[in-house]
Design a protein around this motif. Structure first.
Motif, PDB file in Angstrom:
ATOM      1  N   ARG A  20    -102.431 -34.248  -0.491  1.00 49.43           N
ATOM      2  CA  ARG A  20    -101.349 -33.610   0.247  1.00 49.43           C
ATOM      3  C   ARG A  20    -101.235 -34.279   1.614  1.00 49.43           C
ATOM      4  O   ARG A  20    -102.215 -34.796   2.146  1.00 49.43           O
ATOM      5  N   VAL A  21    -100.034 -34.253   2.189  1.00 49.90           N
ATOM      6  CA  VAL A  21     -99.738 -34.927   3.457  1.00 49.90           C
ATOM      7  C   VAL A  21     -99.664 -33.895   4.576  1.00 49.90           C
ATOM      8  O   VAL A  21     -99.031 -32.849   4.428  1.00 49.90           O
ATOM      9  N   LEU A  22    -100.279 -34.219   5.713  1.00 51.12           N
ATOM     10  CA  LEU A  22    -100.213 -33.339   6.878  1.00 51.12           C
ATOM     11  C   LEU A  22     -98.872 -33.526   7.571  1.00 51.12           C
ATOM     12  O   LEU A  22     -98.521 -34.642   7.978  1.00 51.12           O
ATOM     13  N   VAL A  23     -98.100 -32.443   7.686  1.00 48.65           N
ATOM     14  CA  VAL A  23     -96.785 -32.473   8.324  1.00 48.65           C
ATOM     15  C   VAL A  23     -96.706 -31.366   9.369  1.00 48.65           C
ATOM     16  O   VAL A  23     -97.492 -30.417   9.348  1.00 48.65           O
ATOM     17  N   ILE A  24     -95.740 -31.516  10.273  1.00 52.40           N
ATOM     18  CA  ILE A  24     -95.535 -30.504  11.310  1.00 52.40           C
ATOM     19  C   ILE A  24     -94.099 -30.001  11.271  1.00 52.40           C
ATOM     20  O   ILE A  24     -93.197 -30.698  10.814  1.00 52.40           O
ATOM     21  N   GLN A  25     -93.916 -28.781  11.763  1.00 54.58           N
ATOM     22  CA  GLN A  25     -92.575 -28.268  12.012  1.00 54.58           C
ATOM     23  C   GLN A  25     -92.355 -28.372  13.519  1.00 54.58           C
ATOM     24  O   GLN A  25     -93.104 -27.770  14.306  1.00 54.58           O
ATOM     25  N   ARG A  26     -91.372 -29.151  13.906  1.00 49.43           N
ATOM     26  CA  ARG A  26     -91.102 -29.376  15.320  1.00 49.43           C
ATOM     27  C   ARG A  26     -90.654 -28.093  16.015  1.00 49.43           C
ATOM     28  O   ARG A  26     -89.898 -27.318  15.448  1.00 49.43           O
ATOM     29  N   ARG A  27     -91.103 -27.884  17.229  1.00 46.48           N
ATOM     30  CA  ARG A  27     -90.672 -26.717  18.007  1.00 46.48           C
ATOM     31  C   ARG A  27     -89.230 -26.843  18.474  1.00 46.48           C
ATOM     32  O   ARG A  27     -88.517 -25.850  18.554  1.00 46.48           O
ATOM     33  N   ASP A  28     -88.776 -28.076  18.778  1.00 44.85           N
ATOM     34  CA  ASP A  28     -87.451 -28.228  19.371  1.00 44.85           C
ATOM     35  C   ASP A  28     -86.299 -28.053  18.386  1.00 44.85           C
ATOM     36  O   ASP A  28     -85.248 -27.558  18.755  1.00 44.85           O
ATOM     37  N   ASN A  29     -86.498 -28.434  17.108  1.00 43.72           N
ATOM     38  CA  ASN A  29     -85.374 -28.310  16.169  1.00 43.72           C
ATOM     39  C   ASN A  29     -85.755 -27.688  14.825  1.00 43.72           C
ATOM     40  O   ASN A  29     -84.900 -27.561  13.954  1.00 43.72           O
ATOM     41  N   GLY A  30     -87.012 -27.325  14.636  1.00 42.30           N
ATOM     42  CA  GLY A  30     -87.450 -26.658  13.412  1.00 42.30           C
ATOM     43  C   GLY A  30     -87.620 -27.565  12.210  1.00 42.30           C
ATOM     44  O   GLY A  30     -87.978 -27.102  11.133  1.00 42.30           O
ATOM     45  N   ALA A  31     -87.379 -28.868  12.368  1.00 41.56           N
ATOM     46  CA  ALA A  31     -87.478 -29.802  11.240  1.00 41.56           C
ATOM     47  C   ALA A  31     -88.933 -30.093  10.896  1.00 41.56           C
ATOM     48  O   ALA A  31     -89.793 -30.171  11.776  1.00 41.56           O
ATOM     49  N   TRP A  32     -89.175 -30.273   9.600  1.00 43.44           N
ATOM     50  CA  TRP A  32     -90.493 -30.687   9.119  1.00 43.44           C
ATOM     51  C   TRP A  32     -90.533 -32.208   9.090  1.00 43.44           C
ATOM     52  O   TRP A  32     -89.641 -32.840   8.510  1.00 43.44           O
ATOM     53  N   GLN A  33     -91.553 -32.787   9.728  1.00 46.16           N
ATOM     54  CA  GLN A  33     -91.678 -34.233   9.846  1.00 46.16           C
ATOM     55  C   GLN A  33     -93.145 -34.635   9.937  1.00 46.16           C
ATOM     56  O   GLN A  33     -94.022 -33.783  10.046  1.00 46.16           O
TER      57      GLN A  33
END
Length: 155
Positions: A20-33
Motif C-alpha cells: 500500500r502507498v502512503l498518501v496524504i489529504q491536503r489541508r488547503d484543498n482536501g485532495a489526496w496526493q
C-alpha cells in the motif's frame, strides 16, 4: 517585466509490507496526493524530499530512486518523484496534512486525480525507466493519457 520561472516540487512513493502507498489529504484543498512540496533554494533534492515527506507525514524516509518528472504546463511546476524507504516513525496528520492513510494501488487508480495517480503508478511499474509527462493540472497532454499499467490483485 518579470521573466517567468519554474518552481520545482519533490515527492516520494513509499509502500508498506502490503504494497500500500502512503498518501496524504491536503489541508488547503482536501485532495489526496503523495507527500511532497516545493524544493527550497538552498537544499539538495534528496534533502527536500526528506523534509517535505516528514513535514506532511511525521515520518523519516530515504529517497532511493527517481521514478518520474512531471510538468504542470499551466503553473510552470516541475515535479520530481522518487521511490522512498520508510526509516522511522508512525505516519500521522500534521499542520500540512488533514489525514494520512495507506492506499492500495486500485484505490489510487480509481479515487485520485489522474495526474497524481500516475506518479504513483509510474513509480510502481516493474522495471520502468523514469516517466516524463506533461499535464494541465487535471489531464495529461501531448499523448500522455494513461498512467503506466501496474499489476493488481485482479491481474
Amino acid at each position: 517585466m518579470t521573466t517567468p520561472r519554474h518552481s520545482v516540487s519533490v515527492a516520494a512513493v513509499v509502500t508498506d509490507e502490503q504494497d500500500r502507498v502512503l498518501v496524504i489529504q491536503r489541508r488547503d484543498n482536501g485532495a489526496w496526493q503523495l507527500p511532497g512540496g516545493i524544493l527550497e533554494l538552498e537544499e539538495s533534492v534528496e534533502d527536500g524530499v526528506r523534509r517535505e515527506f516528514h513535514e506532511e507525514t511525521g515520518v523519516v524516509i530515504e529517497p532511493i530512486g527517481l521514478t518520474g518528472v512531471y510538468k504542470n504546463m499551466k503553473l510552470g511546476v516541475v515535479a520530481l518523484v522518487f521511490r522512498g524507504r520508510l526509516l522511522d516513525g508512525t505516519p500521522h496528520p500534521t499542520e500540512e496534512s488533514a489525514a494520512v492513510d495507506w492506499w492500495t494501488v486500485d484505490r489510487v487508480a480509481t479515487e485520485m486525480n489522474e495526474t497524481f495517480a500516475a506518479r504513483i503508478l509510474d513509480a510502481l511499474a516493474p522495471g520502468a525507466s523514469p516517466a516524463i509527462r506533461q499535464h494541465d493540472g487535471a489531464r495529461f497532454i501531448d499523448g500522455d493519457t494513461e498512467a503506466s499499467p501496474v499489476p493488481t490483485d485482479r491481474d
